[in-house]
Structures are given as C-alpha cells and as structure tokens.
Design an enzyme around this catalytic site. Structure first.
Site, short mmCIF file in Angstrom:
data_model
loop_
_atom_site.label_atom_id
_atom_site.label_comp_id
_atom_site.label_asym_id
_atom_site.label_seq_id
_atom_site.Cartn_x
_atom_site.Cartn_y
_atom_site.Cartn_z
N GLY A 245 -0.53 -7.01 11.22
CA GLY A 245 -0.67 -6.36 9.93
C GLY A 245 -0.13 -4.94 10.00
O GLY A 245 -0.01 -4.35 11.08
N CYS A 246 0.18 -4.37 8.84
CA CYS A 246 0.77 -3.02 8.82
C CYS A 246 -0.24 -1.97 9.29
O CYS A 246 0.06 -1.19 10.21
CB CYS A 246 1.30 -2.70 7.43
SG CYS A 246 0.15 -3.03 6.07
N TYR A 247 -1.43 -1.94 8.71
CA TYR A 247 -2.44 -0.98 9.14
C TYR A 247 -2.84 -1.20 10.61
O TYR A 247 -2.93 -0.24 11.38
CB TYR A 247 -3.69 -1.07 8.27
CG TYR A 247 -3.54 -0.59 6.84
CD1 TYR A 247 -3.31 0.75 6.55
CD2 TYR A 247 -3.68 -1.48 5.77
CE1 TYR A 247 -3.22 1.19 5.23
CE2 TYR A 247 -3.59 -1.05 4.46
CZ TYR A 247 -3.35 0.28 4.19
OH TYR A 247 -3.26 0.72 2.90
#
Length: 307
Positions: free
Chosen positions: A113-115
C-alpha cells in the site's frame, strides 16, 4: 521473446499509470481488452490465463475473484489491491525490505500500500536492527494527494474545490493497519491517522518518536545512519542527511517512483520525527508494481521507472 502482461483493471488510475510505464518497453507485450470486453468475465479469464504476468488493479474482492479465475500453474500475479498483503502464499512486494530474491522467485506478489510503503520503509529496518522496540505503540500521521482514493475521490475533490483537508479513518481499523503491523514485526496495531489534501499526487508519511521513553532505542543520528546503511546502493530509496525546516508537497509534482526518508531529532535527543516522502501513484502503487514486474522478469529493477 517479449513476456505478455495483462493489466486487469487497466482503466483505473493505477492501471493507467502502469500501462504508461510499460508502453515503450520492448520486453513486454500488453494484452488488452476493448471497452466492450474488459468487464466480460469470459474475456478476462482468457486474458488472465494467456498472460505470463498479470497485474491486478481491482477492488479487493474482485482481485480475489480474478486470482480464482487463473486455471494454470504458470501465470505470475502482482496484486495492487490490499487483498493479499498479509495472505499466506503471497510474497510482500517491498523489494528493499523483503528482499529482491524473494520477489524474483515468487509466483504471487502483493504490491504494498502507499501509506505502508512510507511507514515500513522507516520502521521495519529499525525494528529489525533492534534500534526501535517492536512492542512500542507507534503512531503514523500521513497525508496523500486525492488520486490515492481512486476515481470517486478524484471526482469529489475536482467538484468541491473548497476542500482544504480531509481526515478519514477516524473509527480506526483502517485496512492498511494489519499490513503495517505484520511487515514491521510489531506487537501492537499502530494508530494510523491518514488524510487527503487538494493535490493530485504526492504523499508524506510521518512517525513521531518519544526516544527518551523507549527501552534501548537508538538516537536520531543512529536511526538515520542505520537507514542509510540498510538502503545503501538502492537506486530507488534515498536517506537524506539533512534536517530541513519544512517538508512540502507540491500540487505540481511530476510522477516519481522514488522514496526519500528522513530522521530529524530534537536538540536534547528526547524526541525524533521520521518522515517519508513519495508519490502515492509511483513507489506507492504503479512504480512499485513495475519494479516488481522487472524483478520477477529478471530485468533491471529500475527499467521504465521515473527516478
């Protein structure tokens, strides 16, 4: 001979950016479906089983269903959804943290995921090195451009120009938390406080630290040095040596597939702030998928990336 690649969900933001990065790559041949066939399960199943590599850019349940449509034992899969990021039998696709060799030999790879890319890029190596405790109640503050929310959030931000800041996930239990906890090797769920700002792309992930209250934590300088050593030689991850007075996300940010990490300490050594800056659509999504594809295909991991 070129390897065939099918992007299932190619019309979405992540899929479009992956296709753009592969468009001029002679090593790959894209299998595409026309607008009238891209939601046809029979056509999708044919493409899923015909491809050497499949990249899933779908909602979680649709990604699981797509994997179930693969009837051979040769097609290799990169899933950009959150469906398989802690699932047995899947290799977590953060090459710098998990190891390139694990991804190179994997059939099923879950794109981070990005975060979590920002959080894990900072925390995982330091917990592993014993410089941060695994049983600390970590907090993660983060802001992202609105493109991370997909077409619906993009449309909302473009239709409502008065939105200055959107905090969400206030009820806790965000789907990124198990991924962050598992791959950092933590004993407790971190408190995750995400938000969206009125910029199309870009992301800043911060982890504040009470070093003086932690048992056997390293100093800010030691944390920074350990990260620099861990990522030494990486063409994608940079550990900045400086302590700037501010960090900015710019609305004019161009696509970028790198990741920059920083550790800034208080003068008395009691506290520190660790920060990661990345493109949520780059190293946070499409760039990471292309990096994983390169590694799985035995190619230079940076081929086609924007660094």
């Amino acid at each position: 001979m070129a390897s065939t690649v099918f992007i299932d969900g190619a019309a979405g933001t992540t899929g479009l950016e992956i296709a753009d990065r592969l468009a001029t790559r002679p090593e790959f041949e894209l299998i595409t479906l026309g607008e009238d066939r891209r939601k046809d399960d029979a056509a999708r199943a044919e493409a899923l089983n015909a491809a050497d590599f499949v990249i899933l850019c779908l909602p979680d349940e649709a990604a699981k269903a797509a994997v179930g449509m693969i009837r051979n034992d040769t097609t290799r899969v990169i899933d950009a959804s959150s469906a398989h990021r802690t699932a047995p039998g899947w290799t977590y696709g953060f090459a710098e943290v998990i190891g390139h060799e694990a991804i190179a030999g994997a059939r099923f790879v879950s794109n981070p995921g990005c975060y979590p890319t920002g959080f894990l890029g900072l925390v995982a190596p330091l917990v592993r090195a014993g410089l941060l405790p695994a049983d600390w109640p970590y907090v993660c503050h983060a802001v992202s451009g609105y493109s991370g929310g997909g077409k619906a959030l993009i449309a909302r931000f473009e239709a409502e120009p008065d939105i200055a800041y959107r905090a969400y996930g206030l009820a806790m239990g965000h789907k990124h938390v198990p991924e962050m906890k598992t791959h950092a090797g933590l004993a407790h769920d971190p408190i995750f406080a995400p938000a969206v700002v009125p910029a199309h792309r870009g992301m800043l992930v911060e982890v504040p630290l009470h070093l003086a209250l932690m048992d056997k934590a390293g100093s800010a300088d030691e944390l920074r040095a350990a990260l620099a050593e861990f990522y030494a030689g990486s063409p994608i991850v940079t550990v900045a040596p400086d302590a700037p007075g501010e960090l900015l996300l710019l609305r004019s940010m161009e696509p970028n597939d790198g990741l920059t990490l920083r550790v800034v300490g208080a003068a008395d050594g009691a506290q520190a702030r660790m920060a990661a800056v990345l493109d949520n659509l780059g190293k946070g999504a499409s760039g990471a998928a292309v990096q994983n594809l390169n590694i799985m295909a035995g190619l230079d991991e940076t081929a086609g990336l924007r660094l």
